[in-house]
Design a protein around this motif. Structure first.
Motif, PDB file in Angstrom:
ATOM      1  N   UNK A 241       0.824  -1.205   0.000  1.00 21.14           N
ATOM      2  CA  UNK A 241       0.000   0.000   0.000  1.00 21.14           C
ATOM      3  C   UNK A 241       0.860   1.258   0.000  1.00 21.14           C
ATOM      4  N   UNK A 242       1.964   1.233   0.722  1.00 20.81           N
ATOM      5  CA  UNK A 242       2.844   2.406   0.743  1.00 20.81           C
ATOM      6  C   UNK A 242       3.332   2.756  -0.663  1.00 20.81           C
ATOM      7  N   UNK A 243       3.767   1.751  -1.409  1.00 16.56           N
ATOM      8  CA  UNK A 243       4.243   1.989  -2.774  1.00 16.56           C
ATOM      9  C   UNK A 243       3.097   2.447  -3.672  1.00 16.56           C
ATOM     10  N   UNK A 244       1.939   1.836  -3.529  1.00 12.30           N
ATOM     11  CA  UNK A 244       0.770   2.210  -4.326  1.00 12.30           C
ATOM     12  C   UNK A 244       0.439   3.689  -4.148  1.00 12.30           C
ATOM     13  N   UNK A 245       0.395   4.141  -2.904  1.00  9.74           N
ATOM     14  CA  UNK A 245       0.089   5.545  -2.632  1.00  9.74           C
ATOM     15  C   UNK A 245       1.175   6.456  -3.201  1.00  9.74           C
ATOM     16  N   UNK A 246       2.425   6.053  -3.066  1.00 11.26           N
ATOM     17  CA  UNK A 246       3.534   6.847  -3.576  1.00 11.26           C
ATOM     18  C   UNK A 246       3.438   7.023  -5.089  1.00 11.26           C
ATOM     19  N   UNK A 247       3.103   5.947  -5.797  1.00  8.72           N
ATOM     20  CA  UNK A 247       2.976   6.016  -7.255  1.00  8.72           C
ATOM     21  C   UNK A 247       1.848   6.957  -7.659  1.00  8.72           C
ATOM     22  N   UNK A 248       0.690   6.821  -7.026  1.00 10.15           N
ATOM     23  CA  UNK A 248      -0.428   7.687  -7.392  1.00 10.15           C
ATOM     24  C   UNK A 248      -0.154   9.144  -7.040  1.00 10.15           C
ATOM     25  N   UNK A 258      -0.288  10.882   4.551  1.00  8.57           N
ATOM     26  CA  UNK A 258      -0.563   9.532   5.049  1.00  8.57           C
ATOM     27  C   UNK A 258      -0.745   9.554   6.561  1.00  8.57           C
ATOM     28  N   UNK A 259      -1.820   8.917   7.018  1.00 14.97           N
ATOM     29  CA  UNK A 259      -2.083   8.763   8.447  1.00 14.97           C
ATOM     30  C   UNK A 259      -2.214   7.262   8.724  1.00 14.97           C
ATOM     31  N   UNK A 260      -1.276   6.719   9.497  1.00 13.69           N
ATOM     32  CA  UNK A 260      -1.312   5.288   9.792  1.00 13.69           C
ATOM     33  C   UNK A 260      -2.306   5.006  10.910  1.00 13.69           C
ATOM     34  N   UNK A 261      -3.126   3.995  10.693  1.00 12.58           N
ATOM     35  CA  UNK A 261      -4.176   3.631  11.637  1.00 12.58           C
ATOM     36  C   UNK A 261      -3.623   2.652  12.664  1.00 12.58           C
TER      37      UNK A 261
END
Length: 353
Positions: A241-248, A258-261
């Motif tokens: 997920x971290x990489x996915x968000x970075x790409x988008x 980013x806020x980690x739950x």
């Protein structure tokens, strides 16, 4: 894509698409027409579509055996693509009856299944290959139904030589995506500088593939006699997920907030009836990666898009459609999936506080 030497040409082929109104079906029809196929689409005729005038329309509810027989009587096809989204046995679908309509009357039958057809107890094992166990949950669940249909097609191939094959995609994205809790709200969060809530430290792995690459692989399956009786994983990139968000974020040109739950908050946020706080693919139940070696080896398929170029293509379409100006949550017609930015903001404030 480099097809095998014995691949059949689809130029002038008589092709039927079951479904075909939106997203995968729409892109598949467009791809088939680029190959010169003569395309017909069968669906209930209830969903607006923008298919070319040259596409033949057949109207039938596939859960109604009489309607299906009437619509398909006397017809033969070089290829049939079954991309209908969800047809549960609870809705009256007769899998064997459907295959009876095509057995002996079709050159290739390609079924669009899902990563959910795998036994979901495999979550956390990497990678998933086509020989692993399938979903045992039965025909009343989405993944269980996909597995039931797969088994019927493969069994029919063993018994009669029925030329059926199975495509198993994971997360499909791209222009016209009608699952509204994937890249669309992610683009909006980034554009509007909203918090992106991330569970499990962003370590959940997902496998993503562009819709046009899925369609190209299914067309290659129909064109290859060697595909009959086989299952193929179809996707491109497996990333956390971290990489996915970075790409988008790079595609949009914005920094992700980013806020980690915390883990102890997850039972509350994922309880039945709770409002969505993050995308469904961020949940640990989707922690899996597909191996696509088999499709590349036997079909010679090479994806056109990687994660970056595929989402750049999708983002261009997103902006051209004016979706960057969406100011209210959309709800997709299939899964009723959506987002709730107010809830997300409230949870983010609570975590930060």
């Amino acid at each position: 894509m480099a097809p095998s030497a014995d691949a059949r040409s689809l130029d002038g082929a008589r092709v039927l698409v079951l479904g075909g109104s939106v997203f995968v079906g729409k892109h598949l029809v467009e791809g088939l027409m680029r190959h010169g196929a003569r395309v017909a689409v069968l669906n209930r005729g209830r969903t607006a579509s923008s298919l070319p005038d040259s596409v033949e329309r057949l109207v039938a509810d596939r859960t109604d055996a009489t309607q299906m027989r009437d619509a398909l009587a006397g017809r033969e096809w070089d290829a049939v693509f079954d991309v209908s989204g969800v047809v549960m046995s609870a809705g009256g679908s007769d899998v064997e009856g459907l295959l009876d309509l095509f057995d002996g009357r079709v050159g290739a039958y390609v079924y669009t299944s899902s990563i959910m057809a795998y036994d979901q107890s495999l979550v956390g094992r990497f990678p998933w290959t086509e020989d692993l166990p399938t979903n045992p949950d039965g025909a009343d669940s989405y993944g269980g139904f996909k597995a039931v249909v797969e088994a019927a097609i493969l069994d029919r191939h063993r018994r009669t030589g029925f030329p059926g094959s199975v495509a198993r995609p994971a997360a499909i994205y791209g222009p016209d995506n009608n699952i509204f809790d994937m890249e669309l709200p992610m683009f909006l969060r980034l554009l509007q500088r909203r918090p992106v809530l991330v569970p499990h430290g962003g370590l959940v792995v997902g496998t993503y593939g562009h819709v046009d690459d899925l369609c190209a692989t299914m067309i290659a399956m129909a064109a290859s006699p060697a595909a009959a009786g086989e299952v193929f994983n179809v996707s491109t990139d497996s990333v956390d997920v971290n990489r996915y968000i970075s790409v988008l974020a790079d595609v949009v040109g914005a920094d992700a907030d980013v806020v980690y739950v915390p883990d102890d908050l997850l039972p509350e946020l994922t309880a039945p009836g709770a409002k969505p706080a993050f995308g469904h693919l961020f949940k640990v139940r989707h922690h899996a990666a597909l191996s696509v070696d088999k499709a590349q080896r036997l079909l010679g398929v090479v994806p056109q898009y990687d994660l970056i170029s595929g989402h750049a293509d999708t983002y261009r379409w997103f902006c051209e459609q004016g979706l960057d100006r969406v100011d209210a949550a959309l709800v997709d017609p299939l899964w009723k999936a959506s987002w709730d930015f107010d809830t997300e903001a409230s949870v983010a404030e609570r975590i930060r506080g």
